[in-house]
Design a protein around this motif. Structure first.
Motif, PDB file in Angstrom:
ATOM      1  N   GLN A 208       0.835  -1.202   0.000  1.00  0.00           N
ATOM      2  CA  GLN A 208       0.000   0.000   0.000  1.00  0.00           C
ATOM      3  C   GLN A 208       0.863   1.243   0.000  1.00  0.00           C
ATOM      4  N   GLN A 209       1.873   1.267   0.875  1.00  0.00           N
ATOM      5  CA  GLN A 209       2.766   2.418   0.961  1.00  0.00           C
ATOM      6  C   GLN A 209       3.515   2.643  -0.346  1.00  0.00           C
ATOM      7  N   LEU A 210       3.926   1.535  -0.975  1.00  0.00           N
ATOM      8  CA  LEU A 210       4.651   1.644  -2.231  1.00  0.00           C
ATOM      9  C   LEU A 210       3.766   2.248  -3.315  1.00  0.00           C
ATOM     10  N   LEU A 211       2.530   1.771  -3.437  1.00  0.00           N
ATOM     11  CA  LEU A 211       1.623   2.331  -4.433  1.00  0.00           C
ATOM     12  C   LEU A 211       1.298   3.791  -4.132  1.00  0.00           C
ATOM     13  N   ARG A 212       1.178   4.126  -2.865  1.00  0.00           N
ATOM     14  CA  ARG A 212       0.926   5.517  -2.484  1.00  0.00           C
ATOM     15  C   ARG A 212       2.087   6.405  -2.920  1.00  0.00           C
ATOM     16  N   PHE A 213       3.309   5.897  -2.768  1.00  0.00           N
ATOM     17  CA  PHE A 213       4.497   6.635  -3.199  1.00  0.00           C
ATOM     18  C   PHE A 213       4.444   6.880  -4.714  1.00  0.00           C
ATOM     19  N   TYR A 214       4.121   5.847  -5.482  1.00  0.00           N
ATOM     20  CA  TYR A 214       4.031   6.002  -6.931  1.00  0.00           C
ATOM     21  C   TYR A 214       3.017   7.086  -7.304  1.00  0.00           C
ATOM     22  N   LEU A 215       1.848   7.005  -6.702  1.00  0.00           N
ATOM     23  CA  LEU A 215       0.776   7.925  -7.077  1.00  0.00           C
ATOM     24  C   LEU A 215       1.096   9.364  -6.688  1.00  0.00           C
ATOM     25  N   ARG A 216       1.830   9.546  -5.612  1.00  0.00           N
ATOM     26  CA  ARG A 216       2.245  10.897  -5.230  1.00  0.00           C
ATOM     27  C   ARG A 216       3.240  11.469  -6.235  1.00  0.00           C
ATOM     28  N   ARG A 217       4.088  10.607  -6.784  1.00  0.00           N
ATOM     29  CA  ARG A 217       5.091  11.069  -7.736  1.00  0.00           C
ATOM     30  C   ARG A 217       4.537  11.203  -9.153  1.00  0.00           C
ATOM     31  N   TRP A 218       3.405  10.564  -9.431  1.00  0.00           N
ATOM     32  CA  TRP A 218       2.845  10.566 -10.773  1.00  0.00           C
ATOM     33  C   TRP A 218       2.712  11.975 -11.367  1.00  0.00           C
ATOM     34  N   PRO A 219       2.145  12.972 -10.667  1.00  0.00           N
ATOM     35  CA  PRO A 219       2.017  14.301 -11.288  1.00  0.00           C
ATOM     36  C   PRO A 219       3.371  14.906 -11.661  1.00  0.00           C
ATOM     37  N   GLN A 220       4.404  14.659 -10.847  1.00  0.00           N
ATOM     38  CA  GLN A 220       5.736  15.209 -11.151  1.00  0.00           C
ATOM     39  C   GLN A 220       6.329  14.532 -12.376  1.00  0.00           C
ATOM     40  N   TRP A 221       6.211  13.224 -12.439  1.00  0.00           N
ATOM     41  CA  TRP A 221       6.744  12.494 -13.589  1.00  0.00           C
ATOM     42  C   TRP A 221       6.004  12.910 -14.863  1.00  0.00           C
ATOM     43  N   ARG A 222       4.712  12.983 -14.770  1.00  0.00           N
ATOM     44  CA  ARG A 222       3.890  13.317 -15.934  1.00  0.00           C
ATOM     45  C   ARG A 222       4.206  14.713 -16.457  1.00  0.00           C
ATOM     46  N   ALA A 223       4.497  15.642 -15.545  1.00  0.00           N
ATOM     47  CA  ALA A 223       4.756  17.032 -15.934  1.00  0.00           C
ATOM     48  C   ALA A 223       6.037  17.186 -16.748  1.00  0.00           C
ATOM     49  N   LEU A 224       6.899  16.171 -16.757  1.00  0.00           N
ATOM     50  CA  LEU A 224       8.136  16.243 -17.525  1.00  0.00           C
ATOM     51  C   LEU A 224       7.881  16.152 -19.029  1.00  0.00           C
ATOM     52  N   ALA A 225       6.743  15.631 -19.425  1.00  0.00           N
ATOM     53  CA  ALA A 225       6.464  15.385 -20.839  1.00  0.00           C
ATOM     54  C   ALA A 225       6.079  16.664 -21.560  1.00  0.00           C
ATOM     55  N   ARG A 226       6.306  16.684 -22.860  1.00  0.00           N
ATOM     56  CA  ARG A 226       5.929  17.830 -23.692  1.00  0.00           C
ATOM     57  C   ARG A 226       4.412  18.006 -23.699  1.00  0.00           C
ATOM     58  N   ASP A 227       3.696  16.882 -23.743  1.00  0.00           N
ATOM     59  CA  ASP A 227       2.231  16.915 -23.716  1.00  0.00           C
ATOM     60  C   ASP A 227       1.749  16.036 -22.563  1.00  0.00           C
ATOM     61  N   PRO A 228       1.744  16.555 -21.347  1.00  0.00           N
ATOM     62  CA  PRO A 228       1.405  15.729 -20.178  1.00  0.00           C
ATOM     63  C   PRO A 228       0.049  15.049 -20.278  1.00  0.00           C
ATOM     64  N   GLU A 229      -0.899  15.694 -20.958  1.00  0.00           N
ATOM     65  CA  GLU A 229      -2.238  15.103 -21.031  1.00  0.00           C
ATOM     66  C   GLU A 229      -2.249  13.815 -21.840  1.00  0.00           C
ATOM     67  N   GLU A 230      -1.204  13.553 -22.631  1.00  0.00           N
ATOM     68  CA  GLU A 230      -1.114  12.312 -23.403  1.00  0.00           C
ATOM     69  C   GLU A 230      -0.659  11.129 -22.548  1.00  0.00           C
ATOM     70  N   LEU A 231      -0.131  11.414 -21.379  1.00  0.00           N
ATOM     71  CA  LEU A 231       0.351  10.361 -20.477  1.00  0.00           C
ATOM     72  C   LEU A 231      -0.780   9.969 -19.539  1.00  0.00           C
ATOM     73  N   THR A 232      -1.253   8.755 -19.684  1.00  0.00           N
ATOM     74  CA  THR A 232      -2.417   8.317 -18.916  1.00  0.00           C
ATOM     75  C   THR A 232      -2.180   7.036 -18.133  1.00  0.00           C
ATOM     76  N   GLN A 233      -1.072   6.341 -18.388  1.00  0.00           N
ATOM     77  CA  GLN A 233      -0.912   4.998 -17.834  1.00  0.00           C
ATOM     78  C   GLN A 233       0.234   4.918 -16.823  1.00  0.00           C
ATOM     79  N   LEU A 234      -0.060   4.306 -15.698  1.00  0.00           N
ATOM     80  CA  LEU A 234       0.961   4.001 -14.687  1.00  0.00           C
ATOM     81  C   LEU A 234       0.941   2.503 -14.444  1.00  0.00           C
ATOM     82  N   ASN A 235       1.950   1.826 -14.944  1.00  0.00           N
ATOM     83  CA  ASN A 235       2.069   0.382 -14.763  1.00  0.00           C
ATOM     84  C   ASN A 235       2.882   0.131 -13.501  1.00  0.00           C
ATOM     85  N   VAL A 236       2.260  -0.494 -12.504  1.00  0.00           N
ATOM     86  CA  VAL A 236       2.905  -0.681 -11.202  1.00  0.00           C
ATOM     87  C   VAL A 236       3.500  -2.080 -11.042  1.00  0.00           C
ATOM     88  N   GLY A 237       3.604  -2.829 -12.148  1.00  0.00           N
ATOM     89  CA  GLY A 237       4.230  -4.144 -12.097  1.00  0.00           C
ATOM     90  C   GLY A 237       3.441  -5.133 -11.258  1.00  0.00           C
TER      91      GLY A 237
END
Length: 423
Positions: A208-237
């Protein structure tokens, strides 16, 4: 003994039938396909909305296993050209992705021609190679960047796949460079990120904590893209562990799913989350049945020498544990005298000429005799398929896929035999 582990009656009937047909002592795998389908459906049903389930076929890539799960899961996760062939030959075609380090150019080209959904990019060099291949085929190829993030110690498990020096993924400090490289590649389209940080995770709270960490970082990772709205998928393995030593105490998957659902509902723009699960899907459906061919005591320790061994079932050595064992006495043998009250702790070994050929140590098994069967449950994932089956040139074990129960008399007889064996 394998406490709290029972063998379904139809699997017991299949084991007994196969033993009767064997001219030599038996060693074989049995897979309960109805149980696999039911377990897969339960895992899928527990997922919250907008969360997908892919099967990581590296856990068990036998055709019958894939064909059983394919109608249930949303897709397949593959890691080699050989796995591409197995997935494409499935009776139920499903979307699939290709991941893993060291992809060959020929595999990536073949994957594109076969309609791969997306690649999981493992390095900066791989971006350039994928772009070159996609351009040569005049295709636009979706990709996900696999991230190797910096992780706190509380996220650790028995097998780290990220958060440390590994060959997997791109370090988080290089993520901006990787995103820019994909954005600059004319034939690649970035769809999101992939993270598989931990394997053998048996703690639902830690996951649970690990997935929470991923989701908190998701907006920062997504913002790195030229078109952030095109990034929709987070594969958590995947990485959901199986408790081999305490089979009744397994990962609380429903609770993890409920917690994940609450986290996603609280987000402004949640990603489409995808799990890629292997072991936790298939482990429970498999049984490795081996026949006792000799008993002996050496330096005070009892040994049960069995047909088969770690060259067929490497899981206990790979996991470094003593696998649970269920004893099934041969029903035609004479009973052992009741005054035989002392039983040594048995170590279960195979036929190999190495002291490392140990499946389980110090098992308290009563009245074991030559010709009895020992059944090792939880053998449906990373068992036979990771084994060194050609060592010593022993014949390979049969793999039997059980699809339905036998007639009622045989079923009841085997249920009684199991009850006697467990008492």
């Amino acid at each position: 003994m394998a406490e709290h582990v029972t063998i379904p009656a139809h699997v017991l009937a299949a084991i007994e039938k196969h033993q009767r047909q064997c001219s030599d002592p038996m060693a074989a795998f049995f897979y309960d396909l109805p149980a696999l389908a039911a377990h897969g459906a339960a895992i899928k049903a527990a997922l919250p909305a907008n969360v997908e389930l892919y099967y990581a076929i590296k856990a068990n890539s036998e055709a019958a296993i894939i064909d059983t799960l394919a109608p249930i899961v949303d897709g397949l996760e593959l890691s080699s050209g050989g796995e591409i062939e197995r997935a494409c030959n499935s009776a139920t075609p499903r979307p699939w992705v290709l991941s893993g380090p060291g992809k060959l150019d020929s595999e990536m080209r073949h994957a594109m021609l076969q309609g791969v959904e997306a690649f999981h990019i493992e390095s900066l060099n791989e971006i350039a190679r994928l772009q070159s291949i996609a351009a040569s085929l005049q295709l636009t190829q979706p990709v996900l960047i696999r991230i190797n993030p910096t992780l706190a110690d509380e996220f650790s498990s028995r097998l780290k796949m990220a958060g440390a020096a590994t060959p997997f993924g791109i370090d988080e400090v290089q993520l901006a460079d990787a995103v820019n490289a994909v954005d600059s590649a004319a034939n690649l389209t970035l769809r999101g990120f992939h993270i598989h940080a931990m394997s053998h995770q048996k703690s639902e709270q830690r996951h649970q904590q690990l997935l929470r960490f991923y989701l908190r970082r998701w907006p920062q990772w997504r913002a790195l893209a030229r078109d952030p709205e095109e990034l929709t998928q987070l594969n958590v393995g995947g990485g959901i562990g199986v408790n081999y030593l305490e089979p009744s105490q397994q990962f609380d998957w429903p609770n993890l799913c409920m917690a994940l659902g609450r986290q996603l509902e609280a987000m402004h723009e949640p990603p489409r989350v995808r799990f890629e699960i292997g072991r936790f899907l298939t482990a429970f459906c498999g049984y490795y049945a081996i026949e006792v061919i000799d008993t002996k005591v050496s330096h005070g320790e009892g040994f049960l020498v069995c047909r088969g061994g770690t060259h067929q079932f490497r899981l206990p050595v790979a996991q470094d544990h003593d696998h649970p064992v269920i004893h099934l006495p041969r029903r035609s043998r004479l009973p052992i005298p009741s005054n035989a009250t002392e039983y040594p702790p048995w170590t279960v070994v195979g036929q190999l000429c190495t002291p490392k050929d140990v499946l389980s140590r110090h098992q308290s098994l009563r009245d074991v005799a030559i010709g009895d069967l020992l059944v090792l449950p939880l053998a449906g994932a990373y068992g036979y398929n990771i084994s060194h089956a050609d060592f010593l040139c022993h014949p390979r074990p049969e793999q039997i896929f059980v699809t339905h129960a036998s007639d009622s008399l045989a079923t009841e007889a085997m249920r009684l035999a199991q009850s006697e064996a467990m008492n």
